[in-house]
Design an enzyme around this catalytic site. Structure first.
Site, PDB file in Angstrom:
ATOM      1  N   ARG A 162       0.835  -1.200   0.000  1.00  0.00           N
ATOM      2  CA  ARG A 162       0.000   0.000   0.000  1.00  0.00           C
ATOM      3  C   ARG A 162       0.876   1.259   0.000  1.00  0.00           C
ATOM      4  NH1 ARG A 162      -4.377   1.628   4.756  1.00  0.00           N
ATOM      5  NH2 ARG A 162      -5.437   3.295   3.642  1.00  0.00           N
ATOM      6  N   ASP A 444      -5.043   5.211  13.888  1.00  0.00           N
ATOM      7  CA  ASP A 444      -4.099   5.628  12.856  1.00  0.00           C
ATOM      8  C   ASP A 444      -4.598   6.907  12.204  1.00  0.00           C
ATOM      9  OD1 ASP A 444      -6.201   4.852  11.238  1.00  0.00           O
ATOM     10  OD2 ASP A 444      -5.188   3.104  10.398  1.00  0.00           O
TER      11      ASP A 444
END
Length: 552
Positions: A162, A444
């Site tokens: 990613r 996050d």
């Protein structure tokens, strides 16, 4: 190392000289230079398209809808995505949010029973120069079987790479006098060093694409894939990518996104917090789109999120693409006999059953201890490798469904929770980390984005607290931020980390008090002088694991 003509590259961070030499070879730099030179102008175009669309929504008061100019793509029942390789067809449970610079956790995940690992240079990673080089090098080591007690690629979980999203730039490399797009930096180095080996072992190269907002961005990624495969001598369609639908505008273009990537598609992914935050990003100034307290009133059972998940699954399965769900952020307590362990497991089971019944083909967990329980859960309620056979012909999702804001207000605990998450994320970022643990779950940039943007929006619309009818104002948020800081700093921080926490509070208050909310909090942080100066000093002190923020 001398720079390639037209390219400038920062020196190696202290302690990473060998990794730096391995990653930045003359050939890899030449490849990066050509990749970035070829597509840099088109990256600018898609970013400008984002600005144009957002400005149109702001100035016109219009709402998004399914595009008429691409209706022929949605109405054509004949096209399908190219079938994915066998190993991609069964990915019930992936490990999510794994920052690859965390070598110990990376090795643990490689040795786990998960079907895949989201190698995350985006949401769960803080992109210091140190972290990027260490992370790319760790992927290189995993692919080339260089870790001690390595699991060979054909037996190890799939690496779902990613790269950073289009909103990020890499400050440490310039091509033709401009800082380079971060996703091209990450993607180019990963493909150059690992693409051939992954292909030969039938283990990739596979990617997650973050924060895609339109089919034009998917078209650009497809062109990048085609160009890269030709340059590296890989067959067309070797690269497969799962697009994360993290933006309300992208939810109206899911079929078009699949269509543009149909030779390279591994499907679509639905999450919750980045997607919810995009409502603030696109419609934040409109009172009608004020999101209520996320800790109470925003979840996948609400109409706007459930409709989005239903449409994503229906769209994917119509086109024979895989549909994956979001990540479980909750952490299992260590004591398996405790009531809290059972409570967490029951909560996770209930939420993931909702996704399984909606037809998802898999999802992610952060806690490695959840892998096997969730694999058993999905196997118990499904048949075979996936649920591609499950096609909802009775389902119609309308724009009203997708844009239906849930009812509810703002609570004092919810406001304080959002403040704490926003502050602690900035604090973690200043320490060189892209995620942290708080109250029994991992947080996050996605949760920081929704937390911070909600506080900004509640100030903007002077939302009233359900608890005592006080108005959410700059003054109230400032006062509560001081309370939150006192609570956080009373659990064993050193003098230095208390000073850093104060800096995080100041930065948080700066963001939520802006006239216009930043496009992304990570963009704000990555371009702030505090972050840039911290890179020059090397990796900053990381918060001691014994701080136990989860107990607050």
């Amino acid at each position: 190392m001398s720079a390639i003509a037209g390219m400038e590259l920062s020196r190696s961070p202290p302690g990473l000289e060998a990794e730096y030499r391995t990653i930045f070879t003359t050939d890899s730099l030449l490849f990066l230079h050509e990749l970035i030179s070829t597509f840099d102008a088109e990256v600018d175009q898609v970013l400008q398209l984002r600005v144009t669309r957002k400005n149109h929504l702001y100035l016109s008061g219009d709402l998004p809808n399914f595009t008429q100019s691409t209706a022929h793509i949605r109405r054509d029942p004949t096209w399908k995505v190219q079938p994915v390789p066998p190993r991609l067809q069964r990915r019930h449970v992936d490990v999510g949010d794994l920052a690859p610079c965390d070598t110990e956790r990376f090795i643990q995940a490689l040795q786990s029973p998960a079907q895949g690992i989201q190698i995350d240079f985006d949401d769960g990673n803080c992109p210091t120069y140190y972290n990027q080089i260490k992370g790319i090098y760790n992927v290189f080591k995993a692919v080339h079987n260089l870790f001690p007690y390595s699991v060979p690629l054909p037996q190890a979980p799939l690496l779902m790479l990613r790269p950073r999203a289009w909103n990020m730039v890499e400050h440490n490399m310039m091509v033709e006098g401009r800082e380079v797009p971060a996703p091209l930096f990450d993607f180019g180095l990963l493909m150059f060093h690992c693409g051939q080996m992954l292909y030969e072992n039938k283990s990739g190269p596979f990617f997650y694409l973050s924060k895609v907002e339109s089919f034009m961005e998917a078209r650009l990624w497809n062109k990048i894939f085609v160009w890269t495969q030709q340059k590296l001598g890989l067959p067309l369609g070797t690269i497969k990518a799962t697009v994360l639908i993290e933006n309300i505008l992208a939810s109206f273009e899911m079929e078009e996104i699949l269509y543009e990537l149909r030779d390279h598609s591994a499907g679509l992914n639905c999450g919750i917090w980045d997607y919810s935050a995009s409502f603030v990003n696109k419609f934040g100034h409109r009172r009608a789109f004020m999101l209520p307290d996320r800790s109470i009133y925003v979840n996948m059972e609400k109409r706007f999120l459930h409709s989005y998940m239903d449409l994503l699954v229906q769209t994917c399965h119509r086109r024979e693409a895989l549909a994956t769900g979001g990540m479980v952020a909750l952490l299992l307590p260590e004591d398996q006999q405790s009531d809290s362990y059972r409570t967490v497991l029951d909560t996770v089971t209930r939420l993931k059953l909702l996704e399984i019944k909606a037809g998802v083909d898999g999802f992610m967990v952060y806690d490695l201890a959840l892998i096997e329980p969730m694999q058993k859960l999905i196997q118990l309620h499904t048949e075979g490798d996936n649920q591609l056979h499950k096609i909802r012909t009775d389902l119609t999702v309308t724009p009203d469904d997708l844009l239906s804001i849930p009812l509810g207000g703002v609570t004092l605990p919810g406001l304080k929770y959002n403040i704490a998450v926003g502050v602690l994320f900035i604090d973690a970022w200043l320490s060189g980390k892209g995620h942290f643990f708080y109250r029994g779950q991992v947080e996050d940039s996605a949760t920081a984005e929704i937390s911070t943007s909600q506080v900004w929006q509640w100030i903007c619309h002077q939302a009233q607290l359900e608890d005592d009818s006080r108005v959410v104002s700059r003054r109230l948020v400032t006062e509560l931020s001081k309370q939150v800081m006192w609570e956080l700093s009373s659990v064993g921080h050193s003098v230095r980390t208390k000073q850093q926490l104060q800096t995080a509070v100041d930065m948080f208050l700066e963001v939520v008090q802006k006239r216009n909310y930043p496009e992304f909090i990570t963009t704000y942080l990555s371009q702030d002088h505090t972050f840039l100066s911290s890179q020059n000093k090397g990796q900053m002190e990381v918060l001691d694991k014994d701080v136990h923020l989860s107990k607050l």
